[in-house]
Enzyme design. Structure first.
Site, PDB file in Angstrom:
ATOM      1  CE  LYS A 135      32.663  45.895  38.242  1.00 42.82           C
ATOM      2  NZ  LYS A 135      33.678  45.028  37.639  1.00 42.82           N
TER       3      LYS A 135
ATOM      4  CE  LYS B  47      29.910  43.049  38.441  1.00 45.62           C
ATOM      5  NZ  LYS B  47      31.204  42.825  37.878  1.00 45.62           N
TER       6      LYS B  47
HETATM    7  C1  PBG Z   1      36.270  42.524  37.685  1.00 44.06           C
HETATM    8  C2  PBG Z   1      34.901  41.969  37.830  1.00 44.06           C
HETATM    9  C3  PBG Z   1      34.232  41.867  39.046  1.00 44.06           C
HETATM   10  C4  PBG Z   1      33.041  41.208  38.798  1.00 44.06           C
HETATM   11  C5  PBG Z   1      32.978  40.933  37.425  1.00 44.06           C
HETATM   12  N1  PBG Z   1      34.139  41.438  36.840  1.00 44.06           N
HETATM   13  C6  PBG Z   1      34.663  42.246  40.415  1.00 44.06           C
HETATM   14  C7  PBG Z   1      35.186  43.590  40.669  1.00 44.06           C
HETATM   15  O1  PBG Z   1      34.920  44.570  39.970  1.00 44.06           O
HETATM   16  O2  PBG Z   1      35.941  43.683  41.635  1.00 44.06           O
HETATM   17  C8  PBG Z   1      32.049  40.854  39.853  1.00 44.06           C
HETATM   18  C9  PBG Z   1      31.099  39.739  39.583  1.00 44.06           C
HETATM   19  C10 PBG Z   1      30.454  39.168  40.788  1.00 44.06           C
HETATM   20  O3  PBG Z   1      30.603  39.661  41.926  1.00 44.06           O
HETATM   21  O4  PBG Z   1      29.736  38.161  40.627  1.00 44.06           O
HETATM   22  N2  PBG Z   1      36.636  43.062  36.511  1.00 44.06           N
END
Ligand code: PBG
Length: 332
Positions: A204, A258
């Site tokens: 991520k 991601k």
């Molecule tokens: C936070 C989380 C995020 C997303 C999924 N879980 C945002 C972040 O890390 O700030 C992003 C998903 C998306 O942008 O569609 N735990």
């Protein structure tokens, strides 16, 4: 992978021969996109009047619990295998200690039970991270301006057990703390939840493409600073591979990359190296780019299916996408 494809020189080879008719194209198509490849992320709100369209994600709505039930029924009918719940929690109840994250009655856990009631065969996936319940919008506890790792992992374990207790099938740790997969796995084993699966957000990245999501869950105004001390630098490839290897070694059943489309190189490499179930998240900013351009008439809606096919071509077994119901309808 064919390392040395043989291509006769022109005119012996005319690749266009195989593109001439729909039948020939169908015979030689290399990649499929099916409804079984889709995971549908939804936003569920507990805030009175919090439901409705998310301005930076046109076409995507925050749902009430009833709306979540209807979405689950729709997903089940369409054959979408899994739905993923993201809570929009009451801003007045966010705290530094994030106690609501492991409350069996928090909106996420209520949504799990509501969905399981109406669609028991639909796999329910969750998000494990403290941000929906954290007053400062971070995925972990903040102590003296630092996001602390080990204390956060303990809280994530409590959160995970509450979700498993509520009936979740797939836990999705999106927090990027170190050591959380091993801790979650052993806690699940110890609590009789040995069959609950973990899809780790292993690779991520600290991405700007999450902006609309943070609007959707009401974290945008809260977040102090950025998430660069725990999410991966977009410049890094080897580090992502190490994190995937580590999470698999700690007991992740599935791994995720991601964001999605800008990181397809990582998807391909993860799939080739580890041969594990590999998923990608077409995140909110990717949705906003496509949908914004489509609604402006700058792109045709065909780009949606094309974008999902690209994930499949890159080796992904499945994609978390806000387009899931729309594409499932198209495929039906
Ligand atoms: C936070 C989380 C995020 C997303 C999924 N879980 C945002 C972040 O890390 O700030 C992003 C998903 C998306 O942008 O569609 N735990």
């Amino acid at each position: 992978m064919s390392a040395n494809p043989i291509l006769a020189p022109f005119p012996a080879a005319r690749p266009r021969r195989l593109r001439r008719t729909p039948a020939l194209r169908a015979m030689t198509s290399e990649t499929t996109l099916g409804v079984g490849n889709l995971i549908w992320p939804i936003f569920v709100t507990e805030v009175a009047g919090g439901e409705g369209e998310i301005p930076s994600m046109p076409g995507v709505e925050r749902l009430t619990l009833d709306g979540a039930r209807r979405a689950a029924e729709r997903a089940a009918k369409l054959g979408i295998p899994a739905i993923c719940i993201f809570p929009h929690s009451d801003p007045d109840k966010k705290t530094e200690g994030c106690e609501r994250a492991w409350d069996p009655e928090n909106i996420g856990n209520r949504a799990i039970r509501a969905i399981k009631d109406v669609a028991p065969d639909l796999a329910v996936m969750t998000d494990i991270a403290l941000d929906p319940y954290n007053i400062n919008g971070h995925d972990g506890f903040v102590q003296g301006g630092v996001i602390v790792n080990d204390e956060t992992v303990e809280a994530l374990v409590r959160m995970a057990l509450a979700q498993a207790e509520a009936g979740a099938d797939i836990l999705g740790p999106s927090d990027m703390m170190d050591g959380r997969i091993g801790a979650l796995r052993s806690a699940l084993e110890g609590a009789g939840h040995q069959d609950v699966t973990i899809m780790s957000y292993s690779a991520k990245y600290a991405s700007g493409f999450y902006g609309p999501f943070r609007d959707a869950v009401g974290a945008s105004g809260r977040l102090v600073g950025d998430k660069k001390t725990y999410q991966i630098d977009p410049a890094n490839r080897a580090e992502a591979l190490r994190c995937v290897a580590r999470d698999l070694a700690e007991g992740a059943d599935m791994v995720m990359v991601k964001p999605g489309l800008p990181y397809l190189d990582i998807c391909r490499e993860v799939k080739d190296r580890f041969a594990a179930p590999t998923f990608a998240y077409q995140v909110s900013g990717e949705y906003a780019m496509l949908e914004g351009a489509i609604r402006n008439g700058w792109l045709s809606r065909d780009v949606v299916a094309e974008s999902l096919l690209a994930f499949r071509r890159a080796g992904c077994d499945g994609i978390l996408t806000y387009y899931a119901p729309q594409v499932a309808e198209l495929l039906a």
